[in-house]
Design a protein around this motif. Sequence first.
Motif, PDB file in Angstrom:
ATOM      1  N   ARG A 678       0.838  -1.215   0.000  1.00 51.50           N
ATOM      2  CA  ARG A 678       0.000   0.000   0.000  1.00 51.50           C
ATOM      3  C   ARG A 678       0.864   1.252   0.000  1.00 51.50           C
ATOM      4  NH1 ARG A 678      -4.332  -0.075   4.545  1.00 51.50           N
ATOM      5  NH2 ARG A 678      -2.527   0.436   5.890  1.00 51.50           N
ATOM      6  N   VAL A 679       0.308   2.284  -0.660  1.00 49.31           N
ATOM      7  CA  VAL A 679       0.927   3.597  -0.692  1.00 49.31           C
ATOM      8  C   VAL A 679      -0.175   4.647  -0.458  1.00 49.31           C
ATOM      9  CG1 VAL A 679       0.692   3.776  -3.197  1.00 49.31           C
ATOM     10  CG2 VAL A 679       2.360   5.220  -2.007  1.00 49.31           C
ATOM     11  N   LEU A 680       0.151   5.685   0.307  1.00 50.00           N
ATOM     12  CA  LEU A 680      -0.793   6.780   0.593  1.00 50.00           C
ATOM     13  C   LEU A 680      -0.382   8.018  -0.195  1.00 50.00           C
ATOM     14  CD1 LEU A 680      -1.204   6.439   4.481  1.00 50.00           C
ATOM     15  CD2 LEU A 680      -2.573   5.408   2.667  1.00 50.00           C
ATOM     16  N   VAL A 681      -1.332   8.574  -0.982  1.00 46.12           N
ATOM     17  CA  VAL A 681      -1.076   9.761  -1.811  1.00 46.12           C
ATOM     18  C   VAL A 681      -2.037  10.860  -1.363  1.00 46.12           C
ATOM     19  CG1 VAL A 681      -0.962  10.708  -4.129  1.00 46.12           C
ATOM     20  CG2 VAL A 681      -0.380   8.292  -3.726  1.00 46.12           C
ATOM     21  N   ARG A 682      -1.473  11.984  -0.876  1.00 49.76           N
ATOM     22  CA  ARG A 682      -2.311  13.119  -0.453  1.00 49.76           C
ATOM     23  C   ARG A 682      -2.579  14.028  -1.654  1.00 49.76           C
ATOM     24  NH1 ARG A 682      -1.060  16.539   4.928  1.00 49.76           N
ATOM     25  NH2 ARG A 682      -1.550  14.435   5.746  1.00 49.76           N
ATOM     26  N   THR A 683      -3.825  14.406  -1.828  1.00 50.41           N
ATOM     27  CA  THR A 683      -4.247  15.221  -2.982  1.00 50.41           C
ATOM     28  C   THR A 683      -5.078  16.411  -2.496  1.00 50.41           C
ATOM     29  OG1 THR A 683      -6.337  14.048  -3.322  1.00 50.41           O
ATOM     30  CG2 THR A 683      -4.355  13.110  -4.345  1.00 50.41           C
ATOM     31  N   LYS A 684      -5.386  17.243  -3.434  1.00 52.86           N
ATOM     32  CA  LYS A 684      -6.332  18.305  -3.137  1.00 52.86           C
ATOM     33  C   LYS A 684      -7.725  17.714  -2.923  1.00 52.86           C
ATOM     34  CE  LYS A 684      -3.977  22.034  -5.592  1.00 52.86           C
ATOM     35  NZ  LYS A 684      -4.090  23.066  -6.660  1.00 52.86           N
ATOM     36  N   ALA A 685      -8.581  18.502  -2.241  1.00 50.20           N
ATOM     37  CA  ALA A 685      -9.925  18.008  -1.946  1.00 50.20           C
ATOM     38  C   ALA A 685     -10.669  17.685  -3.234  1.00 50.20           C
ATOM     39  CB  ALA A 685     -10.705  19.058  -1.141  1.00 50.20           C
ATOM     40  N   LEU A 686     -11.325  16.540  -3.214  1.00 50.13           N
ATOM     41  CA  LEU A 686     -12.137  16.034  -4.318  1.00 50.13           C
ATOM     42  C   LEU A 686     -11.314  15.623  -5.533  1.00 50.13           C
ATOM     43  CD1 LEU A 686     -15.303  18.345  -4.408  1.00 50.13           C
ATOM     44  CD2 LEU A 686     -15.076  16.049  -3.471  1.00 50.13           C
ATOM     45  N   GLU A 687      -9.966  15.589  -5.417  1.00 49.27           N
ATOM     46  CA  GLU A 687      -9.114  15.186  -6.533  1.00 49.27           C
ATOM     47  C   GLU A 687      -8.546  13.785  -6.332  1.00 49.27           C
ATOM     48  OE1 GLU A 687      -9.034  16.797  -9.161  1.00 49.27           O
ATOM     49  OE2 GLU A 687      -9.912  18.690  -8.469  1.00 49.27           O
ATOM     50  N   GLN A 688      -8.895  13.119  -5.237  1.00 51.53           N
ATOM     51  CA  GLN A 688      -8.342  11.792  -4.991  1.00 51.53           C
ATOM     52  C   GLN A 688      -8.807  10.783  -6.028  1.00 51.53           C
ATOM     53  OE1 GLN A 688     -10.158  13.661  -2.922  1.00 51.53           O
ATOM     54  NE2 GLN A 688     -11.400  12.421  -1.496  1.00 51.53           N
ATOM     55  N   TRP A 689      -9.999  10.962  -6.555  1.00 48.62           N
ATOM     56  CA  TRP A 689     -10.485  10.015  -7.555  1.00 48.62           C
ATOM     57  C   TRP A 689      -9.763  10.193  -8.888  1.00 48.62           C
ATOM     58  CZ3 TRP A 689     -13.983  12.461  -4.207  1.00 48.62           C
ATOM     59  CH2 TRP A 689     -14.556  11.601  -3.253  1.00 48.62           C
ATOM     60  N   THR A 690      -9.442  11.425  -9.211  1.00 50.27           N
ATOM     61  CA  THR A 690      -8.659  11.658 -10.428  1.00 50.27           C
ATOM     62  C   THR A 690      -7.273  11.008 -10.309  1.00 50.27           C
ATOM     63  OG1 THR A 690      -9.822  13.751 -10.734  1.00 50.27           O
ATOM     64  CG2 THR A 690      -7.780  13.445 -11.967  1.00 50.27           C
ATOM     65  N   VAL A 691      -6.658  11.178  -9.136  1.00 49.99           N
ATOM     66  CA  VAL A 691      -5.352  10.559  -8.903  1.00 49.99           C
ATOM     67  C   VAL A 691      -5.476   9.035  -8.908  1.00 49.99           C
ATOM     68  CG1 VAL A 691      -3.465  10.331  -7.230  1.00 49.99           C
ATOM     69  CG2 VAL A 691      -4.508  12.567  -7.653  1.00 49.99           C
ATOM     70  N   GLN A 692      -6.568   8.514  -8.362  1.00 52.82           N
ATOM     71  CA  GLN A 692      -6.774   7.056  -8.343  1.00 52.82           C
ATOM     72  C   GLN A 692      -6.803   6.490  -9.746  1.00 52.82           C
ATOM     73  OE1 GLN A 692     -10.460   5.892  -6.542  1.00 52.82           O
ATOM     74  NE2 GLN A 692     -10.289   3.752  -7.224  1.00 52.82           N
ATOM     75  N   TYR A 693      -7.562   7.116 -10.634  1.00 54.60           N
ATOM     76  CA  TYR A 693      -7.663   6.591 -11.997  1.00 54.60           C
ATOM     77  C   TYR A 693      -6.295   6.584 -12.685  1.00 54.60           C
ATOM     78  CZ  TYR A 693     -12.544   7.668 -11.027  1.00 54.60           C
ATOM     79  OH  TYR A 693     -13.779   7.747 -10.456  1.00 54.60           O
ATOM     80  N   ALA A 694      -5.527   7.637 -12.469  1.00 49.30           N
ATOM     81  CA  ALA A 694      -4.222   7.728 -13.127  1.00 49.30           C
ATOM     82  C   ALA A 694      -3.221   6.730 -12.533  1.00 49.30           C
ATOM     83  CB  ALA A 694      -3.691   9.153 -13.018  1.00 49.30           C
ATOM     84  N   LEU A 695      -3.200   6.606 -11.202  1.00 48.34           N
ATOM     85  CA  LEU A 695      -2.229   5.715 -10.561  1.00 48.34           C
ATOM     86  C   LEU A 695      -2.542   4.246 -10.833  1.00 48.34           C
ATOM     87  CD1 LEU A 695       0.229   5.345  -8.772  1.00 48.34           C
ATOM     88  CD2 LEU A 695      -1.292   5.481  -6.765  1.00 48.34           C
ATOM     89  N   ASP A 696      -3.791   3.867 -10.777  1.00 46.89           N
ATOM     90  CA  ASP A 696      -4.146   2.472 -11.066  1.00 46.89           C
ATOM     91  C   ASP A 696      -3.726   2.094 -12.481  1.00 46.89           C
ATOM     92  OD1 ASP A 696      -5.158   2.319  -8.547  1.00 46.89           O
ATOM     93  OD2 ASP A 696      -7.264   2.371  -9.133  1.00 46.89           O
ATOM     94  N   ARG A 697      -3.867   2.992 -13.404  1.00 47.26           N
ATOM     95  CA  ARG A 697      -3.458   2.722 -14.791  1.00 47.26           C
ATOM     96  C   ARG A 697      -1.952   2.498 -14.870  1.00 47.26           C
ATOM     97  NH1 ARG A 697      -1.390   6.164 -18.486  1.00 47.26           N
ATOM     98  NH2 ARG A 697      -1.600   5.575 -20.704  1.00 47.26           N
ATOM     99  N   LEU A 698      -1.209   3.379 -14.216  1.00 51.88           N
ATOM    100  CA  LEU A 698       0.243   3.258 -14.274  1.00 51.88           C
ATOM    101  C   LEU A 698       0.739   1.996 -13.566  1.00 51.88           C
ATOM    102  CD1 LEU A 698       1.262   6.998 -13.645  1.00 51.88           C
ATOM    103  CD2 LEU A 698       1.338   5.724 -15.805  1.00 51.88           C
ATOM    104  N   VAL A 699       0.131   1.633 -12.434  1.00 56.75           N
ATOM    105  CA  VAL A 699       0.548   0.421 -11.711  1.00 56.75           C
ATOM    106  C   VAL A 699       0.335  -0.820 -12.566  1.00 56.75           C
ATOM    107  CG1 VAL A 699      -0.018  -1.060  -9.747  1.00 56.75           C
ATOM    108  CG2 VAL A 699       0.297   1.397  -9.414  1.00 56.75           C
ATOM    109  N   LYS A 700      -0.801  -0.884 -13.239  1.00 54.75           N
ATOM    110  CA  LYS A 700      -1.061  -2.044 -14.091  1.00 54.75           C
ATOM    111  C   LYS A 700      -0.034  -2.145 -15.212  1.00 54.75           C
ATOM    112  CE  LYS A 700      -4.629  -4.337 -16.807  1.00 54.75           C
ATOM    113  NZ  LYS A 700      -3.757  -4.637 -17.941  1.00 54.75           N
ATOM    114  N   ILE A 701       0.283  -1.014 -15.811  1.00 53.93           N
ATOM    115  CA  ILE A 701       1.251  -1.015 -16.915  1.00 53.93           C
ATOM    116  C   ILE A 701       2.621  -1.456 -16.416  1.00 53.93           C
ATOM    117  CG2 ILE A 701       2.461   0.463 -18.548  1.00 53.93           C
ATOM    118  CD1 ILE A 701      -0.121   2.104 -18.809  1.00 53.93           C
TER     119      ILE A 701
END
Length: 737
Positions: A678-701
């Motif tokens: 697990r890794v914890l990524v702090r984001t701006k409010a309401l931007e955690q879902w945007t970061v989630q979509y991008a990070l999950d894509r990169l991890v899979k690749i």
Amino acid sequence: MAHRIQTQTYLYSILLFITLALFSAFSHAAEQPAGADQQKASYTALADILQDDKARAQLIAHLREAAKADPAATSPSAKTPEPKPAQISLIDELVDTSQGAIAQFKERVHKMKALIDSGPQHHFSADKFFSALGYFLLTVVVTFAFFHLIRKLVGPLYVRFGRWGNSARLKQAHWYQLPASILGAFAIDLAILLLTVAAGNLFTQYMNGGSAMIARQEALFLSAFAVIEFFKAFLRLIFSPGFSHLRPFPLTDVTARYWNTRLAWVSGLIGYALMVGVPVVATQINYTTAAVVNFVVMLALTVYASWLILHNRRTINREFNLLAERSMAFFSVILRALGRVWHLLAVSYFVVLFFLSQFDFAGSLQFMMTATLKSLMVIALGALLSGLLSRWINRRITLPDDINRRYPLLQKRINSYIPAGLKIIRVLVVLSVTLSLLDAWHIFNLNHWFMTDTGEKMISGLGHILFILCFAIVGWTLLASMIEHRLGQELSNGTRPSARERTLLTLFRNVLAIVICTITVMIMLSQIGLNIAPLLAGAGALGLAVSFGAQTLVKDVITGIFIQFENGMNTGEYVTVMGITGTVESMTIRSIGLRDIYGVFHIVPYSSITTLSNYEREFGVYRAAYNVSRDEDVDQADAVLRQAVEELQRDESIKPLLIGEPIFQGVVGLGDQFFTIRVLVRTKALEQWTVQYALDRLVKIHFEKAGIVMPRQAVQIYRDETGAGGEGTLPVAGPVR
């Protein structure tokens, strides 16, 4: 005044208005003081009674009987007044008024008959008559010649005023040029009339043959000339037969000349007959002959005027309807109603003039002319003010763009308040015109009513109500504009007010509107005479009763207040309330409105909120957890995850959304088939879902490139080797992927 008819029942019908006008005119005629000739006639009648022995003896006997009577019985102060009813109905008041007017009419008839019978008799002298007639006719000729000569000399001024007004009709100049040109031409008419009367008075001082009687007859003519020509000038103001550009109404030249000529002749014959002809006959011959001449002339003029009115009734009605179609809605109703009853009012006018002229030769015409001129001036002024107000009502005020940006709703409020205020002023103008017309015809004594307690209270209360209303509107506009200016203001650092501040200001604006409206209504009710103390007490008791019966509502309000003060949520924020996740679209005094991701709108009362989750407080955190097969190397999986996170940090579209450095927590879970990193990524409010979509894509690749296998669900199949239904060992066949 004792003889004036005091009633307000004119509003119920036109016929009742005409009847009251007739009775009031009779009462006014009874109030007119007798002239010098009538006083002389009274003295002569008294002298005849004293000269006659029999009549003198009867008068002495009557006086002695009156002296022997009981003073206490005859004294008005000793009489016990009859109790008056506390309230008089409208019918009783109308009956009393009618009976009083009829009694005054009969009394006036008897007085007039006695005056005619006892009037002085004059012997006709041809020498004196023709001598006086010569001076009189010379004065008439010189006056009219001077008057028309001056009018001809100033004719170019009328033409210039006409051209100036015509340019306004063609929309080539300012709107005020047309009324200014019409009033300018009328002012020239008045100036010529004053100059002519002054010249006539100067002429009569030297051309009277040294006779007081001739001078008096010439003065009668000049007085009649001033009154009649003033009325004719008013007719020219309306019809303008010679200058169509100065005509305020859309009439043809033929129609304007037709009515101007006939009305001028009628007014001239009536004026000169009553103010000059009849007094001269009464002075030179006797009152009986003067009364007969007056009756014949006025009867003929009344019949002719009535025929003229009825003959043109339909034509005038059609013109009123056409004018109403071209006018504004406010004037259209008045013009159509006037078109239906104008002939009744006109005929009644001449009938009243006929009856009044039988009682007072010159005084009746003076009263009618004065009342007519007052009515025309009041109507003209009222129509001018109402027209200007109607024109301004349809206009809209446009504020500069800078003010509209600073105060977004100020222009809308001004354009809603000003037309309503102008409509109220227009109603007051119509009411003032109506009361002034009734006062001009002595139907309603406006000055006396102003002095009464009722009049003072009504005028004072109306003024206070208008002031309070204006003060409340101005106060609300200023306060609401300040709040909206704050809501739309951009701070020095480029940011706008916070959502909490916007929510509180919006709620404060709503509460402020309720408070101002309540206080304004209460004060206005107190100004019209209502005692608001019981109303306030009743409102308090009602509020207490409602509070007991609406505890949930009170709980909603109180909970909502504390939520706002604690800055729990604001409009536009993304929250979870009562298991519902969505955006806060509205916040009232008792509930909030949520819109979830499916577009469904939910209303949640404040009292139902036990837990509130707000996703827009300072920052958000994405807790990224990935399951990796137990066969994979832990350190390699952690290194690949770090590579994916580093690439995420280098992404220009995601980099502004990140706050601080990610926190790698390593292996946080161990299962039968996998382990979890697990890794914890702090984001701006309401931007955690945007970061989630991008990070999950990169991890899979990155995992696929490194050959790291994600865990898959395994299925084991057992096979019966001993036969169907037999017992035996069941070997593992292996996982099926």
